[in-house]
Design a protein around this motif. Structure first.
Motif, short mmCIF file in Angstrom:
data_model
loop_
_atom_site.label_atom_id
_atom_site.label_comp_id
_atom_site.label_asym_id
_atom_site.label_seq_id
_atom_site.Cartn_x
_atom_site.Cartn_y
_atom_site.Cartn_z
N ALA A 1 0.85 -1.19 0.00
CA ALA A 1 0.00 0.00 0.00
C ALA A 1 0.89 1.24 0.00
CB ALA A 1 -0.93 0.00 1.21
N GLN A 2 0.25 2.39 -0.17
CA GLN A 2 1.00 3.65 -0.25
C GLN A 2 0.90 4.44 1.05
OE1 GLN A 2 -0.17 5.95 -3.68
NE2 GLN A 2 1.35 4.98 -4.97
N VAL A 3 1.99 5.13 1.36
CA VAL A 3 2.01 6.05 2.49
C VAL A 3 1.16 7.27 2.12
CG1 VAL A 3 3.43 7.51 3.97
CG2 VAL A 3 4.31 5.30 3.18
N SER A 4 0.13 7.56 2.93
CA SER A 4 -0.73 8.70 2.64
C SER A 4 -0.25 9.98 3.32
CB SER A 4 -2.18 8.41 3.03
OG SER A 4 -2.28 8.11 4.41
N ARG A 5 0.21 9.86 4.58
CA ARG A 5 0.73 11.03 5.28
C ARG A 5 1.59 10.59 6.46
NH1 ARG A 5 -3.25 12.36 9.52
NH2 ARG A 5 -4.98 10.89 9.35
N LEU A 6 2.42 11.52 6.92
CA LEU A 6 3.36 11.23 8.00
C LEU A 6 3.10 12.16 9.19
CD1 LEU A 6 6.66 10.93 5.91
CD2 LEU A 6 5.27 9.06 6.78
N THR A 7 3.30 11.63 10.38
CA THR A 7 3.24 12.43 11.60
C THR A 7 4.49 12.13 12.41
OG1 THR A 7 2.14 10.75 12.97
CG2 THR A 7 0.73 12.16 11.61
N ASN A 8 4.65 12.79 13.54
CA ASN A 8 5.82 12.54 14.39
C ASN A 8 5.76 11.16 15.04
OD1 ASN A 8 7.01 15.03 13.86
ND2 ASN A 8 5.93 16.04 15.54
N PHE A 9 4.54 10.62 15.18
CA PHE A 9 4.40 9.34 15.88
C PHE A 9 4.22 8.14 14.96
CE2 PHE A 9 0.21 11.34 15.67
CZ PHE A 9 -0.56 10.33 15.08
N GLY A 10 4.16 8.36 13.66
CA GLY A 10 4.01 7.23 12.76
C GLY A 10 3.64 7.61 11.34
N ALA A 11 3.26 6.60 10.56
CA ALA A 11 2.90 6.80 9.17
C ALA A 11 1.51 6.22 8.92
CB ALA A 11 3.91 6.13 8.25
N PHE A 12 0.67 6.98 8.21
CA PHE A 12 -0.65 6.49 7.84
C PHE A 12 -0.57 5.89 6.43
CE2 PHE A 12 -1.78 9.34 11.26
CZ PHE A 12 -2.78 8.63 11.91
N ILE A 13 -1.13 4.69 6.29
CA ILE A 13 -1.06 3.94 5.05
C ILE A 13 -2.45 3.82 4.45
CG2 ILE A 13 -0.24 1.81 3.98
CD1 ILE A 13 1.93 3.36 5.49
N ASP A 14 -2.59 4.17 3.18
CA ASP A 14 -3.89 4.10 2.48
C ASP A 14 -4.19 2.65 2.09
OD1 ASP A 14 -6.14 4.40 0.99
OD2 ASP A 14 -5.27 5.73 -0.52
N LEU A 15 -5.24 2.10 2.69
CA LEU A 15 -5.64 0.72 2.41
C LEU A 15 -6.85 0.66 1.50
CD1 LEU A 15 -5.22 -0.74 6.01
CD2 LEU A 15 -3.57 -0.76 4.13
N GLY A 16 -7.00 1.67 0.65
CA GLY A 16 -8.13 1.69 -0.26
C GLY A 16 -9.25 2.56 0.26
N GLY A 17 -8.91 3.79 0.64
CA GLY A 17 -9.91 4.70 1.18
C GLY A 17 -9.96 4.72 2.69
N VAL A 18 -9.26 3.81 3.33
CA VAL A 18 -9.17 3.75 4.79
C VAL A 18 -7.70 3.74 5.19
CG1 VAL A 18 -9.74 2.43 6.86
CG2 VAL A 18 -11.32 2.45 4.93
N ASP A 19 -7.35 4.56 6.16
CA ASP A 19 -5.95 4.64 6.60
C ASP A 19 -5.67 3.72 7.78
OD1 ASP A 19 -5.22 6.44 4.70
OD2 ASP A 19 -5.20 8.20 6.01
#
Length: 397
Positions: A207-225
């Motif tokens: 999957a693709q990285v959608s956005r980054l924060t200081n505490f981790g990375a949000f991954i796009d799982l098809g419309g849901v992070d």
């Protein structure tokens, strides 16, 4: 005796005809002449002429006026206002475009009453929201009504088609306000239900990285992070996610946990990668000499990183041939050392190291045989060792 119609003053007749045409009327008119900028038309049953500017024929300023009308054509027009131009005194400014828009506004008002949705293409942005085109009618989507969460980058929507709910229709003020927020929320809920139904803990996917924060990375799982906590990004320590990841990057992740009630998915990147200890046996063996860096100091020894993510114990008894009360007396965090590997247990993630094994024993007599490699049991502590399990220093000598 009745007054003869022929005796009516022509000026009075013209004025009477003029007054029959009112601003806001929808009239039929015949095209009398055309130039590059306007049509001159005669309003039926009035004897009054009017002008239709090119911009009031079509919504596009690039369209050739001669392709839109010909002399003799009959047009349905909206009377916008009386002319202020002396050369056109007594005439009106009319519009064909606004007739079409009025009908579109009426259609949108009807759709609003039916609580129906419409599809519009985003044509541009302003500071406060999106501009959309719906069948040639320009609408506005406020930034707060684009999504169920704050949207920072409005420009990424330009060119997209959005399903929209009609919020306000006011033809008199050309006001047409729409919202995508409720639809986005419904689409998100539908996507979440689908993802939670298909995923199971232990699943591995790309999957693709959608956005980054200081505490981790949000991954796009098809419309849901899903969230990869910073501790689950790499086997090695990283200061912040952006040191090793970037938005849009494709990564392999493992599903650790699913929480449908809270809409949370916990993921791991490092769980899909070989651990540092798995390669340790191929790189080092008992008897080898290795370089390492002091990472931590305890009362019973020092933990030395000899490979990325692989730490071994340098017991206090293996630091020097002389007696040492505590490692901090002779070592410091960050110090580089050259050591000998005493033993390695990959399964238990234990590595025994010695500094004194590479230094001649100053207390030994010439006839004394060289000591054999030490073999001992390492104390338990985090990362393979326990702070509470102290080992008698004598067994290391």
């Amino acid at each position: 005796m009745a007054e003869d119609n022929n005796s009516i003053n022509p000026m009075e007749q013209a004025l009477d005809n003029f007054n029959q045409v009112q601003v806001g009327d929808v009239v039929e008119a015949e095209v009398l002449s055309i130039d590059d900028h306007q049509l001159v038309v005669g309003i039926d049953n009035s004897g009054v002429e009017g002008v239709v500017p090119a911009r009031e024929l079509s919504g596009s300023s690039k369209t050739d006026i001669h392709e839109l009308a010909k002399v003799g054509d009959k047009l349905e027009l909206l009377v916008m206002r009386r002319s202020n131009n002396d050369k056109e005194d007594g005439s009106f400014i009319l519009s064909q475009r606004r007739i079409a828009n009025r009908k579109k506004y009426e259609k949108m008002a009807q759709l609003q009453a039916e609580d129906a949705t419409v599809t519009g293409q985003v044509t541009g942005t302003v500071k406060s929201g999106l501009l959309v085109d719906i069948d040639g009618l320009r609408g506005f989507v406020p930034a707060s009504m684009i999504s169920d969460h704050f949207v920072r980058d409005l420009k990424r929507f330009v060119g997209q088609e959005l399903e929209l709910k009609i919020i306000e229709v006011e033809a008199a003020n050309n006001r047409f306000v729409l919202s995508h927020k409720e639809i986005a929320a419904a689409q998100k809920a539908e996507q979440e239900a689908k993802v939670f139904a298909e995923l199971l803990p232990g699943d591995v996917l790309e999957a693709q990285v959608s956005r980054l924060t200081n505490f981790g990375a949000f991954i796009d799982l098809g419309g849901v992070d899903g969230l990869v906590h910073i501790s689950q990004i790499s086997h090695q320590h990283i200061a912040k996610p952006s040191d090793v990841l970037e938005p849009g990057q494709t990564v392999k992740v493992k599903v650790l946990d699913l929480d449908p009630e809270r809409g949370r998915i916990s993921l791991s990147i490092k769980a899909t990668q070989p651990g540092p200890w798995e390669d340790a046996a191929a790189k080092i063996a008992p008897g080898d000499e290795v370089d390492g860096v002091v990472r931590r100091l305890t009362d019973f020894g020092a933990f030395i990183e000899v490979l990325p993510g692989v730490e071994g114990l340098l017991h206090v008894s293996q630091i020097s041939w002389d007696r040492i009360n505590k490692p901090a007396d002779v070592l410091e965090v960050g110090q580089e050392l050259h050591l000998k590997v005493l033993n390695l247990d990959v399964d238990q993630k234990r590595l025994g190291l010695s500094l004194k094994a590479l230094i001649p024993d100053p207390h030994a007599k010439e006839e004394t045989k060289e000591p054999e490699d030490d073999h001992y049991t390492l104390p338990e502590e985090e990362r393979g060792f326990s702070l509470g399990d102290m080992v008698d220093a004598d067994q290391f000598k």
